[in-house]
Design an enzyme around this catalytic site. Sequence first.
Site, PDB file in Angstrom:
ATOM      1  N   GLY A 271       0.588  -0.894   0.361  1.00  0.00           N
ATOM      2  CA  GLY A 271       0.232   0.481  -0.088  1.00  0.00           C
ATOM      3  C   GLY A 271       0.908   1.064   0.016  1.00  0.00           C
ATOM      4  CG  HIS A 272       0.708   5.624   0.781  1.00  0.00           C
ATOM      5  ND1 HIS A 272       1.053   6.911  -0.341  1.00  0.00           N
ATOM      6  CD2 HIS A 272       0.420   6.944   1.487  1.00  0.00           C
ATOM      7  CE1 HIS A 272       1.117   7.653  -0.600  1.00  0.00           C
ATOM      8  NE2 HIS A 272       1.084   8.619   1.608  1.00  0.00           N
ATOM      9  CE  LYS A 273       2.041   7.336   5.378  1.00  0.00           C
ATOM     10  NZ  LYS A 273       3.187   8.727   4.778  1.00  0.00           N
TER      11      LYS A 273
END
Length: 295
Positions: A271-273
Amino acid sequence: MKTMQPPKIIHRTVHINGLDIFYREAGDPSRPAILLMHGFPSSSHMFRRLLPALAQAGYYAIAPDFPGFGYSSYPRANSFAYTFENMARVISSFVTEKQLQQFALYLHDYGSTIGMRVALEHPEKITALIFQDGNSYEEGLGKEWDTAKAYWDNPTAANRAQLPEWLNAEGTRQQYVAGVPEDQLPLFSPDTWTLDWALMDRPGHVAAQFALFEDYRHNRKYFPQFREFFRRTQLPTLVIWGKYDAYFSVEEAACYKRDLPDAEVHILEAGHKALESHFEDICPLMLDFLKRRLS
């Protein structure tokens, strides 16, 4: 027989432009430097595992907290301009204070546009670019940004009411887990978003963060300058993107090849992180890239 001790992370604060800027560093400052730019709503805490790994490999890694983030000063919005231009001005002063003559940039989320503004100001200092879910092209601002774009173009009360609620505890958690497959959720430590929200939930701080969000529209005007910088410099570039990033579309990852044909692009099942869940994938990619491409 003595065992090799992992490099220590050193925690310091320096006074910059009237603010206390907290930072973490690891490694010998005489070695090739890497300046690590965190994103929203995190801080240099996101690099707690990467810093010693880079130092162990022979690099000097340094990660500041932006004003209003982490343990740096968090002035109220009526006494400090929460703009990306101002953030970049502070980080440029930080670069000067720390006497960083040349350095690679690790660019994530908000830190991407802040770091790229620093690169535009100090092009002679930049040795390489590492993008991890960091925005430089319109393609990254997918449909999830439609309400934000509408508000930026016409900041009325009605358009503001259409914005999702994200400046709260749950919105902070979602920065880490939104879009992530369910079987990956146990990889994320709640310490991350708990710390982020504890630091954000201070008097006047949500208003300051909203002011910075409002200013994001000006980053879009810089995208053509970023791309011209890519074309002109042809710096060694590594692009790492989470396939499930719910904030900056994975469609952006391939865009870097338009202006940087030799860019190395890797799409992770993340995901984003991604640094939280896929450190074991990202760290070797970085070290291999730096060993081959950073002179």
